[in-house]
Motif scaffolding. Structure first.
Motif, mmCIF file in Angstrom:
data_model
loop_
_atom_site.group_PDB
_atom_site.id
_atom_site.type_symbol
_atom_site.label_atom_id
_atom_site.label_comp_id
_atom_site.label_asym_id
_atom_site.label_seq_id
_atom_site.Cartn_x
_atom_site.Cartn_y
_atom_site.Cartn_z
ATOM 1 N N MET A 1 32.534 13.324 78.399
ATOM 2 C CA MET A 1 32.825 14.195 76.718
ATOM 3 C C MET A 1 33.384 14.828 77.274
ATOM 4 O O MET A 1 34.354 15.038 78.412
ATOM 5 C CB MET A 1 31.429 14.959 77.142
ATOM 6 C CG MET A 1 31.405 16.037 75.243
ATOM 7 S SD MET A 1 29.991 16.811 75.748
ATOM 8 C CE MET A 1 28.664 15.069 75.590
ATOM 9 N N ASN A 2 34.972 14.459 76.602
ATOM 10 C CA ASN A 2 35.815 15.246 76.711
ATOM 11 C C ASN A 2 36.037 16.742 76.917
ATOM 12 O O ASN A 2 36.431 17.365 75.230
ATOM 13 C CB ASN A 2 37.109 14.838 75.737
ATOM 14 C CG ASN A 2 38.411 15.620 75.821
ATOM 15 O OD1 ASN A 2 38.628 15.736 77.238
ATOM 16 N ND2 ASN A 2 39.789 14.389 75.693
ATOM 17 N N ARG A 3 35.831 17.475 77.916
ATOM 18 C CA ARG A 3 35.073 19.269 76.925
ATOM 19 C C ARG A 3 36.239 19.725 78.388
ATOM 20 O O ARG A 3 36.948 19.285 79.309
ATOM 21 C CB ARG A 3 34.181 19.651 77.377
ATOM 22 C CG ARG A 3 32.982 18.941 76.212
ATOM 23 C CD ARG A 3 31.790 19.688 76.577
ATOM 24 N NE ARG A 3 31.034 19.705 75.350
ATOM 25 C CZ ARG A 3 29.698 20.129 74.946
ATOM 26 N NH1 ARG A 3 28.802 21.324 75.739
ATOM 27 N NH2 ARG A 3 28.802 20.321 74.471
ATOM 28 N N ILE A 4 36.786 21.276 77.730
ATOM 29 C CA ILE A 4 37.507 22.192 78.816
ATOM 30 C C ILE A 4 37.162 23.579 78.394
ATOM 31 O O ILE A 4 36.777 24.073 76.968
ATOM 32 C CB ILE A 4 39.015 21.829 77.977
ATOM 33 C CG1 ILE A 4 39.828 20.566 78.939
ATOM 34 C CG2 ILE A 4 39.604 22.380 79.008
ATOM 35 C CD1 ILE A 4 40.674 20.439 78.350
ATOM 36 N N ALA A 5 36.491 23.587 79.242
ATOM 37 C CA ALA A 5 36.424 25.955 79.564
ATOM 38 C C ALA A 5 37.616 26.373 79.855
ATOM 39 O O ALA A 5 38.120 26.360 80.717
ATOM 40 C CB ALA A 5 35.053 25.506 80.750
ATOM 41 N N VAL A 6 38.211 27.040 78.920
ATOM 42 C CA VAL A 6 38.969 28.522 78.620
ATOM 43 C C VAL A 6 38.209 29.532 79.233
ATOM 44 O O VAL A 6 37.618 29.897 78.377
ATOM 45 C CB VAL A 6 40.216 27.977 77.535
ATOM 46 C CG1 VAL A 6 41.033 29.344 77.530
ATOM 47 C CG2 VAL A 6 39.831 26.896 77.224
ATOM 48 N N ILE A 7 38.990 30.122 80.190
ATOM 49 C CA ILE A 7 38.370 31.392 80.941
ATOM 50 C C ILE A 7 38.731 32.710 80.955
ATOM 51 O O ILE A 7 40.305 32.177 81.380
ATOM 52 C CB ILE A 7 37.891 30.567 82.006
ATOM 53 C CG1 ILE A 7 36.853 32.532 83.142
ATOM 54 C CG2 ILE A 7 39.297 30.538 83.338
ATOM 55 C CD1 ILE A 7 36.473 31.437 83.799
#
Length: 210
Positions: A1-7
């Motif tokens: 799954m191509n996920r990114i978390a921007v914080i």
């Protein structure tokens, strides 16, 4: 799954090593360039917020006094992120707080961080400034709320990341500018950027829609 978390963190100062603490955290979860979830919370770290920080962020001591304990917020944030790789604008700052605040909560912080400051410097050396607000205005991206509040800044950083990935696909022919690719690009010297982009380009017409 191509996920990114921007914080994004709001804090009492610039260094957790000098006793500064986080006052607010926000995370925007992207999946294939689309926002699929958000996490945001003020947190009470048991320290006073200096007046100049309140002036900058609008976060007051009264606001954090009624917020959940920092350790509880960070444990929730870690569960929200899971093993998803992370992105921040000026990631060295947010990564330090991510690691330090999670350590206080007894939670590991293994996630790799990509940095939209470094990426924008590699791809847009002509930009007048690489500050988040300046890049958002330069690209005419939407401003999602008050600057220097965690959710607004995380959402603007997510918009910037999506623009970076879009340009990598459409201008440079990079079929899959995923987190691993972004990490390689930000580590690249400025002189070697063109060679890296060319190495990953695919023939025109082969790219899927951005």
């Amino acid at each position: 799954m191509n996920r990114i978390a921007v914080i994004d963190f709001e804090t009492t100062g610039i260094s957790p090593g000098q006793g500064d603490r986080a006052t607010e955290v926000a995370i925007v979860l992207l999946e294939r360039g689309q926002v699929v979830d958000r996490f945001q919370s003020l947190m009470n770290a048991g320290v006073r917020i200096p007046a100049f920080i309140t002036q900058l962020t609008g976060i007051t001591n009264a606001m954090v006094a009624g917020a959940p304990p920092a350790e509880a917020v960070m444990a929730d944030a870690a569960r929200f992120v899971g093993e998803v790789p992370m992105v921040a604008h000026n990631a060295s700052f947010d990564r330090r707080y991510w690691i330090a605040e999670l350590a206080r909560a007894g939670v590991p912080a293994p996630q790799p961080f990509a940095c939209t400051v470094l990426l924008s410097r590699r791809l847009y050396p002509e930009a007048p400034s690489h500050k988040l607000g300046s890049l958002v205005d330069w690209f005419q991206l939407p401003r999602t709320g008050r600057a220097h509040r965690a959710l607004a800044d995380a959402e603007m950083a997510a918009e910037l990341l999506q623009r970076i990935q879009h340009d990598l696909r459409t201008r440079h022919g990079v079929a899959e500018p995923d987190h691993a690719y972004l990490m390689g690009l930000q580590r690249c010297t400025k002189a070697a950027v063109a060679k890296l982009l060319a190495r990953h380009a695919v023939p025109q017409g082969v790219l899927s829609a951005p």
